[in-house]
Scaffold this active site. Structure first.
Site, short mmCIF file in Angstrom:
data_model
loop_
_atom_site.label_atom_id
_atom_site.label_comp_id
_atom_site.label_asym_id
_atom_site.label_seq_id
_atom_site.Cartn_x
_atom_site.Cartn_y
_atom_site.Cartn_z
N ASP A 460 0.85 -1.19 0.00
CA ASP A 460 0.00 0.00 0.00
C ASP A 460 0.88 1.24 0.00
O ASP A 460 2.06 1.17 0.37
CB ASP A 460 -0.86 0.04 1.27
CG ASP A 460 -2.19 -0.66 1.05
OD1 ASP A 460 -2.52 -0.94 -0.10
OD2 ASP A 460 -2.89 -0.92 2.05
N ASP A 767 -4.65 -2.74 4.87
CA ASP A 767 -5.21 -2.29 6.14
C ASP A 767 -6.73 -2.28 6.16
O ASP A 767 -7.33 -2.25 7.22
CB ASP A 767 -4.70 -0.88 6.49
CG ASP A 767 -4.94 0.12 5.37
OD1 ASP A 767 -5.69 -0.22 4.42
OD2 ASP A 767 -4.39 1.24 5.43
N ASP A 771 -9.18 -5.32 1.65
CA ASP A 771 -7.88 -5.93 1.36
C ASP A 771 -7.83 -7.39 1.79
O ASP A 771 -6.88 -8.10 1.44
CB ASP A 771 -6.76 -5.17 2.09
CG ASP A 771 -6.52 -3.80 1.49
OD1 ASP A 771 -6.67 -3.67 0.26
OD2 ASP A 771 -6.17 -2.88 2.24
#
Length: 1074
Positions: A460, A767, A771
């Site tokens: 990310d 997070d 996901d």
């Protein structure tokens, strides 16, 4: 730490959605589509497919399949019981309605509160809507603008302000805990040290040794008297007890570490509203009456009643067993502890905590198993057992040879006379002689566990590569850029009013202004906080705006649509629909904008191009671009209450209010961490929902993209373009991707699947709740500990507590370190095994005597297993580990370099010690009745010293400098020192137990010189070139049909002791022994 990852011929790899790569039949016992969620039946097949002795010991760190079945059975019973109670209550309620109407007892005062726990528990447990209404709670909505505070009456009984929460001081919290209990549940007592001692005792070889010790003890006392006859049996028993105690201590310490890790995992931190402000508390500090905000991905921390909710959907599968998402609203406001927020947001009033909740009762009735099942564990256990079977088979053959030699008269006494004479030796004496033979023919080999490393990391951007500390640094509104450092006078009144309205009402953050003055506190996600801070700069009074307006409906931010909206009713009965989200997406929905004079201006092509150019300029400077827009809506077109929850907010014909640029600085050191990964052969890919240009700028800042790189497709790609490719095209494209912008969670999942099909070992950071599929699919799922949702954490294998990419690199380094350390231990262990086995077998068959007796072998076993594992498996990670390329999926655990090293050392030890065994007396010029014992003592001493010196060689299997970094490993130095001191004590002072004689300084020097030669010999050995093709492949090629038989492929590997390993991680890194 990992339990992951379909099908392919390397037996560790899996992935149910990754496709069948090598055509392996699912009938193979080694085929598991996904080890993360493999069925108990599949795991049983793994164990049944491997040759495993001492299963209780071999699988002591893995999932207890019997307990797992019992746990699932208990869960089913509890769920069925809860459903039965609920159904019975609903049936009774329906009957009461038909006959007498509903009669609910009034709440009885309890202590400091007008309602007691016995009245509260049935409300949520039985979903007792009638009781909720009776207590002044939920009532059917009477008009469109009904009060959303459905539990006002219940809140009054619990002395809770539904807007500001409880007071939250120490006295208030203590009263609530005394009245309603705390949010904890009794834990089952952990296994005691004595339990571990009992389990260590269960090893089959140790049991055999204890039987041998008892037999030897009885024989010794009978033949030599109690004063002299107890030494042999007693020393064997002591050695066995020492091994048992050391093993139990090691296992017990590891269990305590497991408990600490589990306690940390269960200690969830969440936000509650107390005294009008949002504060973070531990889940254990939650009390009845607390107001808890709920967002997507959160775990419901206790039983409670919904206060307000917007598109709130709960996954209740953990409680009901049914994978069905349940919508929560005023008609179904009951929330159960332990469930997950699947969509939307809202707030709840806590009504029951701890064992008064269904989740608490469930957790109190089952014990959470900390074991994690990995196919590699099972296969390594199988390989170790196979080696053990070979050792026991050889020992049995040696036993037969010794018995034959004994009964044929070839076994001599010290004076040269045969020990057994047919027809002359008494039956009792013959049995005694046979028992003596049995007590020296036992050997135990061990198993080990390994972990590997990743080849690519899909990271990310926000919070991992960046600090997640966002600030609005630029704004484009009214068709021009405004100065944010000045006053709000730069913005026209109507535009300012609309901006403040949209910021205050279209948010799930909050602003707390202390009544006594002081700094304003802003809470929410980093993006929400940055935009709320902008509103404060513009003069926003958050509480006043929200109290004057009512929110009709909310469309929570959606990672697919990249925007979120809210419909609000203003004091003048106007309805506005506010939107904010990804700048270019919201801009595409706008047909007008407000100019600096508060005039509506049509969004023609030129103006649209101007706004797009401003977005590109901000993105090129690594700013996250967010657009804020609104549209008026007719009150009569707002759906009625029944259809309001299904209302799709209009997102067309919007009026653009502002485009803001939010700065999120890169984390310090992230560039160095990315370069370290690239140097180690691990490709870092950025996968973000941000604008592609923003992602590109951050990637260049972090070092993922070189400043002079060709940053075009497919190196840079948008998620929409990637998902439109075919499977084959995605695989080819995935190899080249460095940055993926505007990606959805499904795009990240598709990328992970494509990379895994290409043979990569994929680590993924995430997070958010969305996901979870990618984290689950990846070989190593890494969830963020600070910003990560509970759903993301549960789907991951490792939790990064500081949300820092540098910590992800540490995981890679530690994974390589553990893998390398276990390889060192295996090399060391196999050298000891091969040398000891050959020396004793050759000596026993040729002369009927063995130079290494049972007690000596047990001491060597302790060096090899416990002390050797601690010395080698605790080597700290070094920078050299990151100079190597990643270990491939199909690469064997025992490499050609390891085979070379161990064969060189074993050949040297076997040659020298066998020469001493057969010619030692004459070479050393030994005389007297103890000459043979002194020779055997020298062999034993030299053998042990060779292992001590070889421990240094094992530290650096592929480096010439074996002493590099040794001064930093105090444990290694300490263990080697302790081993050497104990060896001196054993030889010099414990001769009666170990059948040794004290050695002269000359003989000690000879032993030390022979052992020392192993160092220069190791240097010479490392000059011998080895082929790159793994050794086992030469053997598999020689076996007809082996190459195309995946079911038999694993067995061939097991025979050779060459285990290919999935580069997986578990939830933590352990020091491994046995």
């Amino acid at each position: 730490m990992n339990q992951s990852r379909g099908s392919r011929s390397d037996l560790e790899a899996s992935g149910s959605r990754s496709g069948d790569l090598d055509g392996e039949s699912s009938s193979s016992p080694f085929y598991i589509a996904r080890t993360k969620d493999a069925s108990v039946d599949r795991l049983k097949r793994w164990r049944q497919a491997a040759l495993v002795l001492n299963a209780s010991r071999r699988f002591r760190y893995t999932l207890d399949l019997k307990k797992e079945e019992e746990k699932q059975h208990t869960l089913r019973k509890i769920r069925a019981h809860a459903q039965a109670i609920r159904a019975a209550y609903l049936f009774k309620e329906a009957a009461d309605q038909q006959v007498n109407g509903i009669v609910v007892s009034k709440p009885s005062p309890t202590g400091d509160f007008p309602i007691g726990q016995e009245e509260l528990v049935p409300v949520t447990r039985d979903h007792n809507f009638a009781a909720l209404q009776q207590y002044g709670g939920a009532s059917p909505p009477h008009n469109l603008f009904h009060d959303l505070k459905l539990v006002t009456g219940l809140g009054d009984l619990l002395k809770t302000n539904l807007d500001k929460g409880i007071h939250g001081d120490d006295a208030d919290l203590l009263k609530r805990k005394n009245a309603f209990g705390s949010n904890t549940y009794p834990r089952k007592k952990a296994r005691s040290f004595w339990r571990f001692l009992w389990e260590a005792w269960q090893d089959l070889t140790l049991i055999i040794l204890m039987v041998a010790a008892v037999a030897s003890l009885a024989l010794g006392i009978k033949t030599e008297g109690i004063e002299e006859g107890w030494y042999d049996g007693g020393s064997i028993a002591f050695a066995v007890l020492l091994v048992i105690v050391v093993t139990a201590v090691s296992d017990y310490r590891q269990s305590l570490q497991f408990q600490n890790l589990n306690e940390e995992k269960r200690n969830i931190h969440l936000e509650v509203i107390r005294g009008g402000r949002r504060v973070e508390v531990s889940i254990y500090d939650l009390v009845v009456g607390d107001v808890v905000p709920l967002n997507i991905g959160d775990q419901v921390p206790a039983d409670g009643i919904l206060i307000t909710g917007h598109s709130l959907a709960i996954d209740e599968s953990s409680m009901t067993g049914e994978s069905k998402i349940v919508r929560k609203d005023s008609k179904n406001p009951f929330l159960m502890s332990g469930c997950k927020v699947a969509d939307g947001n809202g707030s709840m009033l806590v009504t029951s905590v701890g064992t008064n909740t269904e989740w608490g009762m469930l957790m109190a009735s089952i014990s959470e198993d900390t074991g994690e099942e990995t196919p590699l564990q099972v296969r390594l256990n199988g390989v170790a057992t196979f080696i053990g079977i070979v050792g026991l088979t050889v020992a049995l053959l040696v036993l037969i040879v010794l018995l034959v030699r004994y009964f044929t008269g070839h076994t001599k006494n010290a004076n040269g006379s045969p020990q057994f004479k047919a027809g002359k030796t008494k039956f009792g004496d013959a049995i005694d002689g046979a028992i003596k033979i049995v007590t020296i023919a036992v050997r135990r080999l061990s198993a080990c566990e390994t972990m590997g490393s990743a080849t690519t990391i899909c990271s990310d951007k926000t919070g991992t590569l960046t600090l997640n500390q966002m600030t609005v640094v630029e704004a484009f509104t009214g068709g021009r850029k405004i100065d944010l450092s000045g006053s709000k006078s730069d913005v026209s009144p109507i535009l300012s009013s609309l901006l403040i309205e949209g910021i205050a009402l279209n948010t799930n953050g909050s602003v707390y202004t202390p009544e006594t003055g002081g700094d304003i506190e802003v809470s929410g996600s980093p993006t929400e906080k940055a935009i709320l801070q902008l509103g404060i700069k513009l003069g926003m009074n958050f509480d006043a705006i929200r109290s004057k307006s009512s929110i009709l409906h909310v469309f929570p931010f959606n990672s697919e649509k990249k925007r979120g909206g809210a419909a609000v009713k203003l004091p003048n009965t106007e309805v506005h629909i506010h939107w904010k989200g990804a700048a270019e997406i919201v801009l595409a929905c706008c047909t007008k904008y407000l100019d600096p004079n508060d005039q509506l201006v049509a969004m023609d092509e030129d103006k649209s191009t101007m706004f797009r150019k401003s977005i590109e300029d901000m993105a090129a400077r690594s700013l996250r671009c967010v657009a804020i827009a609104y549209r008026p809506h007719e009150l009569e077109n707002v759906p009625a209450d029944e259809q309001l929850s299904e209302w799709a907010l209009p997102d067309d014909d919007l009026v653009l209010l502002a485009i803001v640029g939010i700065k999120d600085p890169c984390r310090p050191g992230v560039g160095d961490a990315v370069r370290l990964c690239q140097k180690a052969g691990v490709k870092v890919r950025m996968v973000t929902g941000d604008n592609l240009q923003t992602a590109k700028a951050i990637a260049m800042e972090c070092g993922i993209l070189a400043p002079d790189s060709d940053a075009n497709q497919p190196t840079l790609i948008e998620g929409t373009a990637f998902r439109e490719l075919s499977d084959k095209q995605r695989e080819d494209c995935a190899e080249k991707i460095s940055v993926m912008g505007r990606s959805s969670p499904n795009d990240k999942l598709l990328l992970v699947q494509a990379l895994r099909r290409r043979g990569h070992v994929v680590a993924v950071t995430g997070d958010g709740t969305n996901d979870a599929p990618a984290l689950h699919e990846a070989d190593i799922g890494l969830a963020m500990g600070i910003q990560g949702t509970e759903v993301a954490k549960e789907s991951s294998d490792i939790i990064i507590l500081d949300d820092n990419f540098a910590s992800v690199v540490k995981v890679v380094r530690w994974g390589r370190s553990v893998y390398a350390n276990i390889q060192k231990f295996i090399q060391f262990q196999l050298t000891v095994n091969v040398a000891a086995l050959i020396i004793n077998v050759v000596a026993a068959i040729s002369s009927g005597d063995v130079p290494l007796n049972a007690v000596q072998l047990l001491w060597v076993n302790l060096i090899m297993d416990t002390l050797g594992a601690l010395a080698l498996a605790t080597e700290p990670p070094t920078d050299h580990l990151m100079d190597r390329p990643p270990v491939g999926r199909r690469e064997p655990l025992i490499t050609n370099i390891m085979w070379r090293n161990l064969l060189v050392q074993a050949f040297y030890q076997v040659t020298v010690l066998l020469v001493f065994n057969f010619r030692g007396i004459s070479i050393l010029k030994l005389h007297g009745p103890n000459a043979n014992t002194v020779k055997n003592t020298l062999i034993f001493n030299t053998f042990v010293l060779c292992q001590i010196f070889n421990e240094f060689n094992a530290r650096k299997p592929d480096e010439f400098n074996i002493f590099k970094g040794i001064t930093k490993n105090y444990l290694f130095i300490g263990i080697v020192t302790v081993t050497l001191v104990l060896q001196i004590i054993i030889v010099e002072f414990l001769g009666k137990f170990t059948k040794t004689k004290p050695l002269t300084w000359n003989l000690w020097l000879i032993s030390a010189v022979i052992a020392f030669i192993s160092w220069p010999l190791a240097v010479l050995g490392k000059l011998i070139p080895v082929p790159e093709t793994p050794l086992f492949k030469y053997f598999t090629r020689m076996i007809p049909g082996r190459r195309n038989s995946p079911e038999r492929f694993g067995f061939t590997e097991a025979i050779l002791g060459l285990v290919s390993t999935d580069r997986n991680f578990t939830c933590a890194v352990y020091v491994l022994k046995d």
